[in-house]
Design a protein around this motif. Structure first.
Motif, PDB file in Angstrom:
ATOM      1  N   GLY A  23       0.495  -1.158   0.084  1.00 48.63           N
ATOM      2  CA  GLY A  23       0.085   0.055  -0.139  1.00 48.63           C
ATOM      3  C   GLY A  23       0.751   1.277  -0.097  1.00 48.63           C
ATOM      4  O   GLY A  23       0.371   2.340   0.464  1.00 48.63           O
ATOM      5  N   LYS A  24       2.143   1.007  -0.542  1.00 49.07           N
ATOM      6  CA  LYS A  24       2.985   2.432  -0.408  1.00 49.07           C
ATOM      7  C   LYS A  24       2.675   3.469  -1.643  1.00 49.07           C
ATOM      8  O   LYS A  24       1.982   3.006  -2.530  1.00 49.07           O
ATOM      9  N   ALA A  25       3.018   4.470  -1.562  1.00 44.18           N
ATOM     10  CA  ALA A  25       2.768   5.361  -2.568  1.00 44.18           C
ATOM     11  C   ALA A  25       3.887   5.289  -3.788  1.00 44.18           C
ATOM     12  O   ALA A  25       5.067   4.621  -3.566  1.00 44.18           O
ATOM     13  N   ALA A  26       3.438   5.127  -5.078  1.00 50.08           N
ATOM     14  CA  ALA A  26       4.408   5.148  -6.393  1.00 50.08           C
ATOM     15  C   ALA A  26       5.105   6.187  -6.314  1.00 50.08           C
ATOM     16  O   ALA A  26       4.962   7.412  -6.668  1.00 50.08           O
ATOM     17  N   THR A  27       6.632   6.105  -5.814  1.00 50.40           N
ATOM     18  CA  THR A  27       7.384   7.348  -6.103  1.00 50.40           C
ATOM     19  C   THR A  27       8.541   6.770  -7.009  1.00 50.40           C
ATOM     20  O   THR A  27       9.307   5.680  -6.661  1.00 50.40           O
TER      21      THR A  27
ATOM     22  N   HIS B 183       5.724   1.686 -13.207  1.00 47.16           N
ATOM     23  CA  HIS B 183       6.217   2.934 -13.670  1.00 47.16           C
ATOM     24  C   HIS B 183       7.129   3.398 -12.694  1.00 47.16           C
ATOM     25  O   HIS B 183       8.447   3.773 -13.317  1.00 47.16           O
ATOM     26  N   ALA B 184       6.851   3.611 -11.423  1.00 41.98           N
ATOM     27  CA  ALA B 184       7.665   4.119 -10.458  1.00 41.98           C
ATOM     28  C   ALA B 184       9.047   3.286 -10.463  1.00 41.98           C
ATOM     29  O   ALA B 184      10.179   3.671 -10.392  1.00 41.98           O
ATOM     30  N   SER B 185       9.009   1.908 -10.396  1.00 39.44           N
ATOM     31  CA  SER B 185       9.973   1.062 -10.285  1.00 39.44           C
ATOM     32  C   SER B 185      10.871   1.178 -11.611  1.00 39.44           C
ATOM     33  O   SER B 185      12.220   1.203 -11.339  1.00 39.44           O
TER      34      SER B 185
END
Length: 240
Positions: free
Chosen positions: A88-92, A227-229
């Motif tokens: 449930g983390k934010a996509a950073t 996308h963040a990864s």
């Protein structure tokens, strides 16, 4: 003999050593730079990926992602996104906010233990990446001829070349790409490698990614993490 795992290294591998009779990725990228006249260092800017991307934008690996082979890179990027999504983390996407890339656990859908499993996954990832490279329609018959001619100058087997040629000549079929996913984890990996070959500023390619995500039945929050990864472990690369 066609070796999908090794061929994937030529597309998105880092600095790992290639198998007997093959150059390592660094040597291949240096050779491609000389052949194609101006690719920078790093995967996706030279070698076979560079041939497919032509003059459009791609991405090259950065940080410790450079130490992995192609199959490990795809698995590690998708695994990190999957972990963050489930937590449930934010996509950073910022690289500074991302921990070092870790290889996915062994004997999971992200990283099959058997050679047969690795080869099957590698083949599907290659097909997904080639399809993504074709999604804007820039690889026409003339461009295919150029790619085939340049491939003759690279250190890949005849079977590898035949596979790439066959995939380039096939009509674009997003359902065939998505249909290869046997698990949600494989679906995430197929999207990951497709994203790495896409110019997200290109409307046609963005539309292809959107359609692929729908066909793979990926939750939009997971897509954001993918996308963040990718963005956190790569940097934009363009031919100078």
């Amino acid at each position: 003999m066609f070796d999908a795992k090794s061929l994937l290294d030529h597309f998105i591998g880092g600095q790992q050593q290639a198998g007997p009779g093959r150059q390592n990725s660094g040597d291949l990228l240096q050779q491609a730079t000389q052949t194609l006249g101006g690719f920078g260092g790093g995967a996706l800017t030279g070698g076979l990926a560079g041939l497919l991307l032509g003059s459009k934008g791609g991405r090259k690996l950065a940080g410790n992602a450079l130490t992995y082979g192609g199959l490990a890179v795809a698995g590690a990027l998708a695994y990190r996104a999957y972990q963050n999504y489930q937590a449930g983390k934010a996509a950073t996407p910022a690289a500074s906010a991302q921990p070092p890339l870790l290889p996915p656990p062994a004997d999971t859908p992200f990283n099959p233990a058997s050679e047969a499993g690795q080869q099957a996954l590698g083949r599907n990832l290659l097909r997904a990446m080639i399809a993504a490279a074709k999604s804007d329609g820039h690889i026409d018959a003339a461009e295919q001829g150029t790619i085939f001619a340049q491939m003759d100058k690279l250190n890949v087997s005849a079977e590898d070349k035949a596979f790439v040629m066959d995939e380039l000549r096939k009509p674009l079929d997003v359902d065939a790409v998505a249909g290869a996913a046997r698990t949600p984890e494989e679906a995430a990996e197929l999207y990951t490698v497709s994203l790495m070959a896409i110019d997200v500023d290109n409307p046609a390619e963005r539309a292809y990614l959107s359609l692929l995500a729908a066909r793979l039945e990926l939750d939009e929050k997971l897509v954001a993490h993918l996308h963040a990864s990718v963005e956190g472990a790569t940097q934009p690369a363009r031919i100078s």
